[in-house]
Design an enzyme around this catalytic site. Sequence first.
Site, PDB file in Angstrom:
ATOM      1  N   ARG A   1      -3.010 -15.307 -99.910  1.00  0.00           N
ATOM      2  CA  ARG A   1      -3.208 -15.170 -98.451  1.00  0.00           C
ATOM      3  C   ARG A   1      -2.980 -13.704 -98.106  1.00  0.00           C
ATOM      4  NH1 ARG A   1      -0.291 -15.240 -93.807  1.00  0.00           N
ATOM      5  NH2 ARG A   1      -1.219 -16.334 -92.049  1.00  0.00           N
TER       6      ARG A   1
ATOM      7  N   LYS B   1       4.531  -8.045 -96.453  1.00  0.00           N
ATOM      8  CA  LYS B   1       5.795  -8.627 -95.989  1.00  0.00           C
ATOM      9  C   LYS B   1       6.971  -7.676 -96.155  1.00  0.00           C
ATOM     10  CE  LYS B   1       4.549 -13.374 -95.473  1.00  0.00           C
ATOM     11  NZ  LYS B   1       4.505 -14.738 -95.990  1.00  0.00           N
TER      12      LYS B   1
HETATM   13  N1  HH2 Z   1       2.930 -16.313 -94.045  1.00  0.00           N
HETATM   14  C1  HH2 Z   1       2.746 -16.122 -92.719  1.00  0.00           C
HETATM   15  C2  HH2 Z   1       2.047 -17.069 -91.958  1.00  0.00           C
HETATM   16  N2  HH2 Z   1       1.514 -18.169 -92.527  1.00  0.00           N
HETATM   17  N3  HH2 Z   1       1.119 -19.483 -94.450  1.00  0.00           N
HETATM   18  C3  HH2 Z   1       1.277 -19.696 -95.764  1.00  0.00           C
HETATM   19  N4  HH2 Z   1       0.743 -20.776 -96.346  1.00  0.00           N
HETATM   20  N5  HH2 Z   1       1.979 -18.810 -96.560  1.00  0.00           N
HETATM   21  C4  HH2 Z   1       2.553 -17.692 -96.036  1.00  0.00           C
HETATM   22  O1  HH2 Z   1       3.204 -16.936 -96.805  1.00  0.00           O
HETATM   23  C5  HH2 Z   1       2.411 -17.431 -94.642  1.00  0.00           C
HETATM   24  C6  HH2 Z   1       1.675 -18.376 -93.863  1.00  0.00           C
HETATM   25  C7  HH2 Z   1       3.274 -14.881 -92.069  1.00  0.00           C
HETATM   26  O2  HH2 Z   1       2.331 -13.852 -92.099  1.00  0.00           O
HETATM   27  P1  HH2 Z   1       1.326 -13.448 -90.904  1.00  0.00           P
HETATM   28  O3  HH2 Z   1       0.387 -14.548 -90.557  1.00  0.00           O
HETATM   29  O4  HH2 Z   1       0.677 -12.170 -91.277  1.00  0.00           O
HETATM   30  O5  HH2 Z   1       2.264 -13.121 -89.682  1.00  0.00           O
HETATM   31  P2  HH2 Z   1       2.698 -13.955 -88.403  1.00  0.00           P
HETATM   32  O6  HH2 Z   1       3.352 -15.223 -88.850  1.00  0.00           O
HETATM   33  O7  HH2 Z   1       3.664 -13.009 -87.708  1.00  0.00           O
HETATM   34  O8  HH2 Z   1       1.467 -14.238 -87.593  1.00  0.00           O
END
Ligand code: HH2
Length: 269
Positions: free
Chosen positions: A239, A205
């Site tokens: 995660r 992040k």
């Molecule tokens: N962060 C993201 C998405 N979903 N769910 C939970 N429970 N906790 C988190 O910190 C979280 C989440 C963002 O990360 P990522 O899926 O890598 O990116 P994007 O939202 O751009 O797909």
Amino acid sequence: MGIVNVTPDSFSDGGEFLDPEAAVAHGLELVAEGADVLDIGGESTRPGAAEVGAEEEIRRVVPVIEGLMGAGCEAMISVDTSKAAVADKALGAGATMVNDVTALSDERMAAACVRGDASLVLMHMKGTPRTMQDNPSYDDVVDEVRRFLGGALEHAVREGVPEEMIWLDPGIGFGKTVEHNLELIDRLGELRELGRPIVLGASRKRFIGEITGREVGERLGGTLAANVIGAARGAEMLRVHDVREAREALDVAEAIAGTRDWREPAGLR
Ligand code: HH2
């Protein structure tokens, strides 16, 4: 929890796994690396991300869940969605967990979880992905997140979701400055007072990039530090994009802390 983003625009791996076959292969690789849960997402929640309709989200995630089930995937499958219609289809295809970053903003979501007998992750976010990084401010970020998650937990239980199936997540990067994220991880133990296990999502992040000066694909070292400290403060699910490295870092950290016998094979525990 290994991340499988089936999106063109996720902040670190957008477009890499849009093809269902590539997403299934990636998911299976993460399981082989030690993931106990796979989180399948069809909509990016990065700051300013475009919204995706339910039909498109279903079109992205369901074939991946079906492919994983067909391949005999041993990990639990979670669907990263805030839409009840998507959760319904994903649970029908074999998912058993809903990861809702909006903590039941869709009033039909709790019923979808109950119908599908699903575990549920409730996450804190301030604002929406479109607005959340516009100067977020809190009196005491941990206090506010704890109160929000306590309320979300009560609401979900009132709606019929069994309390023992609920996980809570402070939402690292969702309406938070670098300092807010650091304080939330350092004081994560205070969220455990709510009596439910904590999920922590710090992987790659932006706050890590701000501290280290590294681009998104170069944040593994910083991610591992956040995960190890997060686990030491009480996070029970991490995660992550990089499962093997997260698993190895935890194995060594837990061996040092004496919370795990390093001679025992790693795996579900
Ligand atoms: N962060 C993201 C998405 N979903 N769910 C939970 N429970 N906790 C988190 O910190 C979280 C989440 C963002 O990360 P990522 O899926 O890598 O990116 P994007 O939202 O751009 O797909």
